[in-house]
Design a protein around this motif. Sequence first.
Motif, PDB file in Angstrom:
ATOM      1  N   ILE A 124      28.592  49.406  52.579  1.00 31.45           N
ATOM      2  CA  ILE A 124      29.911  50.018  52.446  1.00 31.45           C
ATOM      3  C   ILE A 124      30.953  49.053  53.010  1.00 31.45           C
ATOM      4  N   HIS A 125      31.697  48.410  52.104  1.00 28.21           N
ATOM      5  CA  HIS A 125      32.718  47.426  52.464  1.00 28.21           C
ATOM      6  C   HIS A 125      33.932  47.600  51.557  1.00 28.21           C
ATOM      7  N   ARG A 126      34.990  46.893  51.880  1.00 25.09           N
ATOM      8  CA  ARG A 126      36.233  47.009  51.117  1.00 25.09           C
ATOM      9  C   ARG A 126      36.239  46.036  49.934  1.00 25.09           C
ATOM     10  N   ALA A 127      36.709  46.534  48.780  1.00 27.63           N
ATOM     11  CA  ALA A 127      36.885  45.673  47.607  1.00 27.63           C
ATOM     12  C   ALA A 127      38.145  44.839  47.813  1.00 27.63           C
ATOM     13  N   ARG A 128      38.006  43.530  47.808  1.00 24.09           N
ATOM     14  CA  ARG A 128      39.145  42.652  48.089  1.00 24.09           C
ATOM     15  C   ARG A 128      39.792  42.093  46.819  1.00 24.09           C
ATOM     16  N   LEU A 129      38.973  41.625  45.894  1.00 24.68           N
ATOM     17  CA  LEU A 129      39.479  41.030  44.655  1.00 24.68           C
ATOM     18  C   LEU A 129      38.598  41.452  43.492  1.00 24.68           C
ATOM     19  N   HIS A 130      39.182  41.509  42.303  1.00 29.04           N
ATOM     20  CA  HIS A 130      38.365  41.605  41.096  1.00 29.04           C
ATOM     21  C   HIS A 130      38.431  40.252  40.405  1.00 29.04           C
ATOM     22  N   VAL A 131      37.264  39.718  40.041  1.00 38.54           N
ATOM     23  CA  VAL A 131      37.215  38.392  39.430  1.00 38.54           C
ATOM     24  C   VAL A 131      36.567  38.486  38.052  1.00 38.54           C
ATOM     25  N   GLU A 132      36.857  37.506  37.225  1.00 37.30           N
ATOM     26  CA  GLU A 132      36.290  37.447  35.883  1.00 37.30           C
ATOM     27  C   GLU A 132      35.301  36.293  35.782  1.00 37.30           C
ATOM     28  N   GLN A 133      34.388  36.418  34.847  1.00 39.65           N
ATOM     29  CA  GLN A 133      33.361  35.394  34.668  1.00 39.65           C
ATOM     30  C   GLN A 133      33.991  34.009  34.504  1.00 39.65           C
ATOM     31  N   GLU A 135      35.755  32.426  36.705  1.00 40.77           N
ATOM     32  CA  GLU A 135      37.001  32.240  37.454  1.00 40.77           C
ATOM     33  C   GLU A 135      36.772  31.516  38.779  1.00 40.77           C
ATOM     34  N   ASN A 136      37.673  30.600  39.091  1.00 46.28           N
ATOM     35  CA  ASN A 136      37.708  29.982  40.417  1.00 46.28           C
ATOM     36  C   ASN A 136      38.524  30.913  41.317  1.00 46.28           C
ATOM     37  N   TRP A 137      37.859  31.914  41.869  1.00 46.89           N
ATOM     38  CA  TRP A 137      38.562  32.953  42.612  1.00 46.89           C
ATOM     39  C   TRP A 137      39.027  32.498  43.992  1.00 46.89           C
ATOM     40  N   VAL A 138      38.585  31.321  44.418  1.00 51.85           N
ATOM     41  CA  VAL A 138      39.033  30.787  45.705  1.00 51.85           C
ATOM     42  C   VAL A 138      40.549  30.624  45.724  1.00 51.85           C
ATOM     43  N   GLU A 139      41.127  30.353  44.571  1.00 53.40           N
ATOM     44  CA  GLU A 139      42.569  30.148  44.485  1.00 53.40           C
ATOM     45  C   GLU A 139      43.352  31.415  44.848  1.00 53.40           C
ATOM     46  N   ARG A 140      42.732  32.587  44.688  1.00 55.36           N
ATOM     47  CA  ARG A 140      43.389  33.856  45.006  1.00 55.36           C
ATOM     48  C   ARG A 140      42.921  34.435  46.337  1.00 55.36           C
ATOM     49  N   ALA A 141      41.897  33.850  46.908  1.00 55.04           N
ATOM     50  CA  ALA A 141      41.300  34.400  48.120  1.00 55.04           C
ATOM     51  C   ALA A 141      42.097  34.017  49.364  1.00 55.04           C
ATOM     52  N   ASN A 142      41.857  34.762  50.433  1.00 51.34           N
ATOM     53  CA  ASN A 142      42.452  34.442  51.728  1.00 51.34           C
ATOM     54  C   ASN A 142      41.640  33.305  52.357  1.00 51.34           C
ATOM     55  N   SER A 150      36.773  24.577  48.586  1.00 53.49           N
ATOM     56  CA  SER A 150      36.203  24.023  47.362  1.00 53.49           C
ATOM     57  C   SER A 150      35.312  25.055  46.691  1.00 53.49           C
ATOM     58  N   CYS A 151      35.655  25.428  45.473  1.00 52.63           N
ATOM     59  CA  CYS A 151      34.862  26.414  44.737  1.00 52.63           C
ATOM     60  C   CYS A 151      33.424  25.937  44.566  1.00 52.63           C
ATOM     61  N   ASP A 152      33.244  24.672  44.273  1.00 55.11           N
ATOM     62  CA  ASP A 152      31.908  24.147  44.003  1.00 55.11           C
ATOM     63  C   ASP A 152      30.980  24.230  45.209  1.00 55.11           C
ATOM     64  N   SER A 153      31.548  24.324  46.400  1.00 51.56           N
ATOM     65  CA  SER A 153      30.718  24.350  47.604  1.00 51.56           C
ATOM     66  C   SER A 153      30.388  25.769  48.058  1.00 51.56           C
ATOM     67  N   LEU A 154      30.865  26.775  47.320  1.00 49.00           N
ATOM     68  CA  LEU A 154      30.670  28.162  47.724  1.00 49.00           C
ATOM     69  C   LEU A 154      29.733  28.898  46.774  1.00 49.00           C
ATOM     70  N   PRO A 155      28.926  29.823  47.304  1.00 41.69           N
ATOM     71  CA  PRO A 155      28.112  30.666  46.424  1.00 41.69           C
ATOM     72  C   PRO A 155      29.025  31.559  45.578  1.00 41.69           C
ATOM     73  N   SER A 156      28.571  31.924  44.405  1.00 42.80           N
ATOM     74  CA  SER A 156      29.293  32.860  43.528  1.00 42.80           C
ATOM     75  C   SER A 156      30.648  32.340  43.079  1.00 42.80           C
ATOM     76  N   CYS A 157      30.853  31.040  43.126  1.00 48.04           N
ATOM     77  CA  CYS A 157      32.100  30.455  42.633  1.00 48.04           C
ATOM     78  C   CYS A 157      31.768  29.182  41.845  1.00 48.04           C
ATOM     79  N   PRO A 158      32.243  29.110  40.584  1.00 50.21           N
ATOM     80  CA  PRO A 158      33.022  30.133  39.887  1.00 50.21           C
ATOM     81  C   PRO A 158      32.214  31.422  39.687  1.00 50.21           C
ATOM     82  N   ALA A 159      32.925  32.508  39.446  1.00 51.32           N
ATOM     83  CA  ALA A 159      32.263  33.808  39.322  1.00 51.32           C
ATOM     84  C   ALA A 159      31.261  33.788  38.173  1.00 51.32           C
ATOM     85  N   PRO A 160      30.016  34.190  38.430  1.00 51.44           N
ATOM     86  CA  PRO A 160      29.000  34.168  37.371  1.00 51.44           C
ATOM     87  C   PRO A 160      29.182  35.282  36.340  1.00 51.44           C
TER      88      PRO A 160
END
Length: 257
Positions: A124-133, A135-142, A150-160
């Motif tokens: 049970i956690h808060r929904a922060r962002l909705h992302v699309e397949q 997407e480099n969602w790091v650009e919108r993240a806090n 770097s999106c390439d260095s993070l899991p789940s980015c770009p969004a699968p």
Amino acid sequence: MSDDGRSPDDPLSRFLHADSGALLFVREVLSSALAVAFVGLLLFAVAGVWPPMVAVESGSMEPHMERGDLVFITEPDRFAPAFAHEGTGIVTYETGVEEGYSTFGTAGSVVVYRPPGEGGPPIIHRARLHVEQGENWVERANPDYLPSQSCDSLPSCPAPYDGFITKGDANAQYDQVSGIAPVVKGEWVRGVARVRVPYLGYVRLVFSEAILAQSGTHGVAAASADTANATLASAGSGGTGGSVATAGAPANASVSR
């Protein structure tokens, strides 16, 4: 003759009017069971999910949810505002800020979800962002909740795939970069938190711990939890992990991680 016109020797009459003995005991048990069933059906009718409550086990949602809180949840589409993300009933933190919509102390919906194949109770956690397949969602993240820009260095980015980025309010990083969960698909969300009752969840937590102790698995469960917490901490979860929920009867869901 009884008031309902039945003979006192009639089995049903004896059952309904017994004031002692086994018949009274059975009648009281059945009456209590029917009352519980009625309350359960009423809660299910309102919530649309079963069980309709979860008990918070950890501090990952503090200060807005505390360990021992009992949280009432509903099907995501129920009571959802018009600006909820299409087809999900979920309002992200990002949208909540724009629309002035908040729940449990800050913007966005608090959701209960479980990735398929995951053992243990859901999170049970808060929904922060909705992302699309894709997407480099790091650009919108806090950036405060990311170990890298770097999106390439993070899991789940770009969004699968399309889904939600989530986070415990007390956690240092998003679930998707701390190892708690991948991008959360809409169909993984089993409910949205609506109301919390402080302390009432301790009843469920104490009961669960007693069952574990009696079954002889308490030590194993504790060791597994310690291992999981250590893994999450090393992944950058801030040591508080994720809140989770187990299924059961009303008030029989627990939340931790």
